[in-house]
Design a protein around this motif. Structure first.
Motif, PDB file in Angstrom:
ATOM      1  N   CYS A 149      -9.110  76.434  24.450  1.00 11.95           N
ATOM      2  CA  CYS A 149      -8.177  76.369  23.010  1.00 11.95           C
ATOM      3  C   CYS A 149      -7.557  75.235  23.372  1.00 11.95           C
ATOM      4  N   LYS A 175      -4.720  73.038  21.901  1.00 14.59           N
ATOM      5  CA  LYS A 175      -3.364  72.911  20.946  1.00 14.59           C
ATOM      6  C   LYS A 175      -3.331  71.210  20.799  1.00 14.59           C
ATOM      7  N   GLU A 206      -8.035  77.773  28.629  1.00 15.31           N
ATOM      8  CA  GLU A 206      -8.958  78.532  28.165  1.00 15.31           C
ATOM      9  C   GLU A 206      -9.159  79.627  27.292  1.00 15.31           C
ATOM     10  N   VAL A 230      -9.202  82.745  25.146  1.00 18.73           N
ATOM     11  CA  VAL A 230      -8.454  83.978  25.736  1.00 18.73           C
ATOM     12  C   VAL A 230      -9.078  85.133  24.498  1.00 18.73           C
ATOM     13  N   SER A 233       2.833  87.586  18.169  1.00 18.10           N
ATOM     14  CA  SER A 233       1.941  86.804  18.012  1.00 18.10           C
ATOM     15  C   SER A 233       2.393  86.064  19.212  1.00 18.10           C
ATOM     16  N   ASN A 234       2.912  85.961  20.149  1.00 20.08           N
ATOM     17  CA  ASN A 234       2.028  85.277  21.321  1.00 20.08           C
ATOM     18  C   ASN A 234       1.819  86.753  22.175  1.00 20.08           C
ATOM     19  N   ASP A 244       1.106  81.242  24.463  1.00 23.41           N
ATOM     20  CA  ASP A 244       2.044  80.317  23.366  1.00 23.41           C
ATOM     21  C   ASP A 244       3.104  79.735  23.989  1.00 23.41           C
TER      22      ASP A 244
HETATM   23  N1  LIG Z   1      -5.880  80.023  24.378  1.00 22.25           N
HETATM   24  C1  LIG Z   1      -6.221  80.666  23.622  1.00 22.25           C
HETATM   25  N2  LIG Z   1      -6.660  81.760  23.200  1.00 22.25           N
HETATM   26  C2  LIG Z   1      -7.442  82.448  21.810  1.00 22.25           C
HETATM   27  N3  LIG Z   1      -6.385  82.694  20.868  1.00 22.25           N
HETATM   28  C3  LIG Z   1      -5.331  81.568  21.123  1.00 22.25           C
HETATM   29  C4  LIG Z   1      -5.264  81.140  22.708  1.00 22.25           C
HETATM   30  N4  LIG Z   1      -4.067  80.244  22.317  1.00 22.25           N
HETATM   31  C5  LIG Z   1      -3.431  80.261  21.346  1.00 22.25           C
HETATM   32  N5  LIG Z   1      -4.571  81.669  20.187  1.00 22.25           N
HETATM   33  C6  LIG Z   1      -4.225  81.704  18.946  1.00 22.25           C
HETATM   34  O1  LIG Z   1      -3.957  80.521  18.214  1.00 22.25           O
HETATM   35  C7  LIG Z   1      -2.514  81.122  17.372  1.00 22.25           C
HETATM   36  C8  LIG Z   1      -1.081  79.783  17.631  1.00 22.25           C
HETATM   37  O2  LIG Z   1      -1.436  79.390  19.091  1.00 22.25           O
HETATM   38  P1  LIG Z   1       0.142  79.323  19.445  1.00 22.25           P
HETATM   39  O3  LIG Z   1       0.002  78.588  21.727  1.00 22.25           O
HETATM   40  O4  LIG Z   1       0.279  80.891  19.435  1.00 22.25           O
HETATM   41  O5  LIG Z   1       1.304  78.144  19.068  1.00 22.25           O
HETATM   42  P2  LIG Z   1       1.697  78.505  17.799  1.00 22.25           P
HETATM   43  O6  LIG Z   1       3.588  77.443  18.327  1.00 22.25           O
HETATM   44  O7  LIG Z   1       1.502  77.690  16.359  1.00 22.25           O
HETATM   45  O8  LIG Z   1       2.636  79.688  17.295  1.00 22.25           O
HETATM   46  C9  LIG Z   1      -1.596  82.009  18.701  1.00 22.25           C
HETATM   47  O9  LIG Z   1      -1.814  83.306  17.807  1.00 22.25           O
HETATM   48  C10 LIG Z   1      -3.864  82.524  18.791  1.00 22.25           C
HETATM   49  O10 LIG Z   1      -3.547  83.623  17.417  1.00 22.25           O
END
Ligand SMILES: Nc1ncnc2c1ncn2[C@@H]1O[C@H](COP(=O)(O)OP(=O)(O)O)[C@@H](O)[C@H]1O
Ligand SMILES: [Mg+2]
Length: 285
Positions: A51, A53, A118, A120, A182-183, A215
């Motif tokens: 993943c 970011k 990683e 998830v 969502s987190n 997150d």
């Molecule tokens: N390590 C991960 N593995 C799988 N999906 C992820 C992972 N990190 C984030 N996501 C997906 O991406 C979305 C947004 O990521 P997040 O870290 O929550 O960023 P934001 O700051 O935009 O909320 C999450 O709600 C999840 O659905």
């Protein structure tokens, strides 16, 4: 800022350099928030999902300040994740990061700082609970009470897992800062590498699995009761507004949290004070 796709087609900013090799499959954009763009990609081998970011540059912010803030956030997130992994808390491990990004001259570069972690498997708890609430509604009144009781038991167990996960994180000295459903990802067990897919599973997702916290963009290191209590309170409020039909079971999160580490009960006492403050504030408006 959420992008409304209606009038103009959205083009995300260019990806950071390591992810632009034309011979490799392009990362897939999953979400774009104000703070981060999240992609699914892979690490070293295509069988190894990861993943990505990216924190895009903010053209409206002074470039030096922008870089400093972005760098702080990315490092903070990565440090918290690394610490949690070390303490055995279930979070995605950090695979790589670049806190400088490539601004180029006059913003001509390939984008902001990034963090690769990683992947998830599973659905975020928001989807899981929505699916559960829907399935309850569609069963209606004619379903037998044993079935209802079993289904309720499953959602209660899910909430206890959330309480234990949050407790484990606090015990490790980390405050999440943005606890919402969502987190939290519910990772199915025993289905390694196979992400749930298809409408039917989203309509009635399994409540089995392990809770993985994600997150950590607003996370910090702290062992203060007040910070821990506010963290829980944020989750409680998020739960109430996102899942009104499941809110009545939130006590399961609290109870499981209370048993999860020494000192958790004093945090719960503080939680009551935080709730009082919250109520007063909403009365005043
Ligand atoms: N390590 C991960 N593995 C799988 N999906 C992820 C992972 N990190 C984030 N996501 C997906 O991406 C979305 C947004 O990521 P997040 O870290 O929550 O960023 P934001 O700051 O935009 O909320 C999450 O709600 C999840 O659905
Ligand atoms: Mg998030």
């Amino acid at each position: 800022m959420a992008n409304t796709a209606s009038d103009t087609e959205y083009t995300p900013p260019p990806l950071p350099l390591p992810f632009t090799n034309p011979e490799s499959p392009a990362p897939v954009l999953l979400t774009q928030g104000a703070e981060a763009h999240v992609y699914k990609t892979y690490f070293l081998a295509t069988s190894n999902a990861a993943c990505l970011k990216v924190r895009p540059l903010k053209p409206y912010r002074h470039p030096i300040l922008d870089r400093r803030l972005t760098r702080q956030r990315i490092l903070q997130e990565a440090r918290c994740l690394a610490k949690l992994v070390r303490e055995g808390v279930d979070v995605p491990g950090v695979l790589a990061l670049d806190w400088e990004g490539d601004a180029g001259t006059n913003g001509s570069g390939n984008g902001g700082a990034w963090l690769l972690m990683e992947w998830v498997d599973g659905l975020v708890v928001r989807q899981v609970v929505h699916g559960w609430e829907k399935s309850i509604k569609s069963k209606g009144q004619d379903s037998d009470s044993a079935e209802v009781a079993q289904s309720e038991g499953e959602v209660r167990e899910l909430l206890r897992k959330i309480g234990r996960a949050v407790g484990g994180m606090h015990k490790a000295g980390i405050i999440h800062g943005d606890l919402t459903t969502s987190n939290l990802i519910l990772r199915p067990v025993g289905r390694n590498g196979v992400a749930p897919s298809g409408g039917s599973e989203i309509d009635k997702p399994s409540l089995d699995g392990e809770i993985v916290l994600i997150d950590f963009g607003l996370a910090m290191q702290s062992v203060q009761e007040e910070d821990r209590a506010v963290d829980l309170y944020v989750l409680e409020r998020a739960f109430g507004s996102t899942h009104p039909k499941t809110e009545g079971f939130f006590q399961e999160v609290v109870d499981a949290y209370g048993k999860s580490f020494k000192g958790a009960n004093t945090v719960l006492k503080r939680l009551e004070a935080v709730r009082m403050r919250g109520r007063k504030r909403s009365m005043i408006g």
